[in-house]
Design a protein around this motif. Structure first.
Motif, PDB file in Angstrom:
ATOM      1  N   ALA A 105      -0.271   3.227   6.642  1.00  0.00           N
ATOM      2  CA  ALA A 105      -0.319   2.859   5.221  1.00  0.00           C
ATOM      3  C   ALA A 105      -1.699   3.131   4.633  1.00  0.00           C
ATOM      4  CB  ALA A 105       0.051   1.386   5.059  1.00  0.00           C
ATOM      5  N   ALA A 106      -2.760   2.752   5.358  1.00  0.00           N
ATOM      6  CA  ALA A 106      -4.122   2.968   4.854  1.00  0.00           C
ATOM      7  C   ALA A 106      -4.420   4.459   4.722  1.00  0.00           C
ATOM      8  CB  ALA A 106      -5.132   2.301   5.784  1.00  0.00           C
ATOM      9  N   ALA A 107      -4.013   5.234   5.732  1.00  0.00           N
ATOM     10  CA  ALA A 107      -4.253   6.681   5.681  1.00  0.00           C
ATOM     11  C   ALA A 107      -3.461   7.318   4.530  1.00  0.00           C
ATOM     12  CB  ALA A 107      -3.856   7.325   7.016  1.00  0.00           C
ATOM     13  N   PHE A 157     -15.661   3.859  -2.818  1.00  0.00           N
ATOM     14  CA  PHE A 157     -15.259   3.621  -1.425  1.00  0.00           C
ATOM     15  C   PHE A 157     -16.387   2.919  -0.664  1.00  0.00           C
ATOM     16  CE2 PHE A 157     -14.271   4.693   2.943  1.00  0.00           C
ATOM     17  CZ  PHE A 157     -12.894   4.631   2.983  1.00  0.00           C
ATOM     18  N   ALA A 187       0.839  -1.209   0.000  1.00  0.00           N
ATOM     19  CA  ALA A 187       0.000   0.000   0.000  1.00  0.00           C
ATOM     20  C   ALA A 187       0.870   1.255   0.000  1.00  0.00           C
ATOM     21  CB  ALA A 187      -0.920  -0.007   1.222  1.00  0.00           C
ATOM     22  N   VAL A 227      -2.640   5.855   1.685  1.00  0.00           N
ATOM     23  CA  VAL A 227      -3.336   5.517   0.432  1.00  0.00           C
ATOM     24  C   VAL A 227      -4.554   6.425   0.253  1.00  0.00           C
ATOM     25  CG1 VAL A 227      -4.757   3.759  -0.720  1.00  0.00           C
ATOM     26  CG2 VAL A 227      -2.597   3.109   0.302  1.00  0.00           C
ATOM     27  N   LEU A 228      -5.327   6.544   1.317  1.00  0.00           N
ATOM     28  CA  LEU A 228      -6.544   7.361   1.258  1.00  0.00           C
ATOM     29  C   LEU A 228      -6.203   8.817   0.941  1.00  0.00           C
ATOM     30  CD1 LEU A 228      -9.529   6.910   1.595  1.00  0.00           C
ATOM     31  CD2 LEU A 228      -9.304   7.354   4.029  1.00  0.00           C
ATOM     32  N   ALA A 229      -5.147   9.317   1.568  1.00  0.00           N
ATOM     33  CA  ALA A 229      -4.744  10.721   1.367  1.00  0.00           C
ATOM     34  C   ALA A 229      -4.289  10.959  -0.075  1.00  0.00           C
ATOM     35  CB  ALA A 229      -3.616  11.073   2.343  1.00  0.00           C
ATOM     36  N   THR A 230      -3.433  10.092  -0.578  1.00  0.00           N
ATOM     37  CA  THR A 230      -2.908  10.302  -1.926  1.00  0.00           C
ATOM     38  C   THR A 230      -3.993  10.087  -2.985  1.00  0.00           C
ATOM     39  OG1 THR A 230      -2.114   8.026  -1.944  1.00  0.00           O
ATOM     40  CG2 THR A 230      -0.509   9.716  -1.400  1.00  0.00           C
ATOM     41  N   ALA A 231      -4.813   9.051  -2.771  1.00  0.00           N
ATOM     42  CA  ALA A 231      -5.887   8.783  -3.739  1.00  0.00           C
ATOM     43  C   ALA A 231      -6.910   9.925  -3.715  1.00  0.00           C
ATOM     44  CB  ALA A 231      -6.557   7.454  -3.420  1.00  0.00           C
ATOM     45  N   GLY A 232      -7.242  10.381  -2.514  1.00  0.00           N
ATOM     46  CA  GLY A 232      -8.198  11.489  -2.376  1.00  0.00           C
ATOM     47  C   GLY A 232      -7.661  12.755  -3.036  1.00  0.00           C
ATOM     48  N   ALA A 233      -6.383  13.047  -2.787  1.00  0.00           N
ATOM     49  CA  ALA A 233      -5.767  14.250  -3.376  1.00  0.00           C
ATOM     50  C   ALA A 233      -5.719  14.142  -4.893  1.00  0.00           C
ATOM     51  CB  ALA A 233      -4.358  14.427  -2.817  1.00  0.00           C
TER      52      ALA A 233
END
Lengths: 264, 232
Positions: free
Chosen positions: A199-201, A226, A126, A203-209
């Motif tokens: 790792a999850a945060a 999601f 991730a 992924v979420l941060a980069t994907a969201g951005a």
């Protein structure tokens, strides 16, 4: 057994040492013979072959009997079995070893799966994926370094563990299940829990951005995807179903937000 | 096609048979394949999407598991055969969409691969143990086991890539390798590109599900959303 264990720690007595590196290298093919009858059992025999120098049917049957654990944690069991096969094994003893091996499956599988399959491996993957997303146009150039670091960290860590596990297993022999109470285990569990959240945060941060600048419809599509995946946990949908529902919903949202006619 | 089948074999072996070094994971294998065929951007696209989607796909015990890595490679190999758009220089989204669907379907079909191989292995493993018990090396049966796995990975990937070839031929005509017509790309790019946010959203959720205990979900999601705002 005692003399065998002592000799493993003794530098001078090389004759009694198991061929650890050879066994561990062969244990990389532990799942080669994975089958529904004896699971990884024949893989154990394949790994332990360098240590079974003299043909002995009872030892072979004991080594190949049913067992199924995490491939990396199996190094512990391999060490313990190698130690137990150092003494003569008759038919009754072979049956007893087979029963004992069967009992090892649960802790080896449960601990190994929860630490490595469920946390360590996906967390590293991730992080690499998130780095690729955040790198955007530069992903091509950073991928090589990321992939190299991923393979190095993952494999070196697991190889070190295999080596330590085999030695510990060989030292403890029959009492190897005591390792399930090792004081380092809760610490590792806690560290992997933190690694997982990070790792999850990430992924979420980069994907969201990544989708933030694509506009309102992209955020809606991201949110739908999601929620579909989260819902799949409760509704027991497969990843295939979730992916197709997500793609169809995304196309639907794009169609609703689009002012361009699809047909000429 | 043969290169793809060979790569698929390596991916299959690394995923569940030999080493399990992560070399066969989509984010590694797809990009490596992309580099081999000079289309790293295709490998990266499918590497990211499939890695995230199948993050929660665990190969535990005797359970069936989706062959997400082979599916990703089939998608990459199929999409890499289509030339990029002349106008944008990037792969056409309609190709990526079709190949994603193909990869997803073959990942799911791959669930039946392991049970078939394991059933075949019942007999091979038995013969191997018997040979060792007789004092033989058992190398014949070791090779038989390895051959079974190699064959399974090779044939499965080849079937997937061939299916992709005919799918694209059906859509773009027999000269699809020259690249889809620009009119097709222009008409479908806007719509088909919308799958990216959706799939990346589903992948992010898969990461949360796999890596975070339910009691920590709120914290991970809040931290992630805050991080997205900071990065953006």
């Amino acid at each position: 057994m005692g003399s065998v264990n002592r000799s493993f720690g003794c530098v001078g007595d090389r004759m009694n040492r198991p061929k650890k590196t050879n066994i561990l290298l062969r244990s990389l093919a532990l799942q080669l013979f994975l089958n529904y009858k004896t699971m990884q059992g024949p893989g154990y025999l394949f790994a332990l072959k360098p240590d079974l120098t003299e043909p002995d049917e009872n030892k072979v049957r004991a080594a190949a009997s049913l067992i199924n654990g995490h491939p990396v944690f199996s190094s512990i069991a391999l060490g313990a079995i190698a130690a137990r096969l150092r003494v003569p094994v008759d038919e009754a003893k072979a049956k007893e070893i087979a029963e004992w091996k069967r009992g090892l499956s649960t802790p080896l599988g449960a601990i190994g799966d929860s630490l490595i399959w469920e946390r360590f491996k996906p967390a590293l993957l991730a992080i690499v994926v998130a780095t690729m997303i955040v790198a955007g146009q530069k992903a091509d150039s950073v991928w090589g370094w990321c992939a190299f670091a991923l393979l190095l960290i993952y494999n070196l860590t697991l190889w070190s563990f295999r080596s330590w596990g085999f030695s510990q297993g060989f030292k403890l022999g029959e009492r190897v299940s005591e390792l399930a109470l090792h004081p380092a285990l809760p610490v590792v569990r806690k560290a992997l829990r933190v690694l997982g959240i990070v790792a999850a945060a990430f992924v979420l941060a980069t994907a969201g951005a990544n989708v933030l600048h694509l506009g309102q419809s992209a955020w809606l599509q991201f949110g739908i995807g999601f929620l579909f995946m989260l819902g799949a946990v409760f509704l027991r949908y497969s990843t295939l179903t979730v992916a197709f529902l997500t793609v169809l919903s995304s196309l639907g949202i794009a169609y609703l937000f689009s002012s361009t006619p699809l047909l000429p | 096609m043969w290169l793809a089948a060979l790569a698929g074999t390596v991916v299959y072996l690394d995923t569940s048979v030999l080493g399990q070094t992560l070399l066969g994971q989509p984010i590694v294998a797809c990009v490596l394949y992309g580099l081999l065929v000079d289309r790293p951007e295709i490998g990266l696209f499918f590497g990211v999407i499939f890695e995230l989607l199948w993050l929660a796909n665990l190969q535990i015990g005797a359970a069936k598991f989706s062959e997400g890595s082979i599916g990703a490679l089939i998608a990459t190999a199929t999409a890499a055969r289509v030339a990029p758009s002349v106008t944008s220089g990037e792969p056409a989204w309609i190709v990526l969409l079709l190949c994603t669907a193909l990869g997803l379907i073959f990942s799911h079909l791959g669930r039946e691969l392991a049970p078939v191989v394991r059933k075949l292995m019942n007999r091979i493993a038995e013969q191997f143990v018997d040979a060792c018990a007789r004092g033989e090396s058992g190398s014949k049966w070791t090779l038989a086991a390895l051959g079974t796995h190699v064959g399974a990975g090779f044939v499965f990937t080849l079937v997937g890539v061939m299916a992709g070839h005919f799918l694209l031929m059906l859509y773009f005509g027999q000269f699809y390798a020259l690249g889809p017509g620009e009119s097709v790309v222009q008409a479908t790019d806007a719509l088909c590109s919308s799958m990216w946010p959706g799939l990346i959203g589903a992948g992010s959720a898969a990461a949360v599900i796999q890596l975070v205990s339910r009691k920590d979900w709120v914290w991970a999601v809040l931290t992630g959303l805050l991080g997205a705002w900071v990065i953006a």
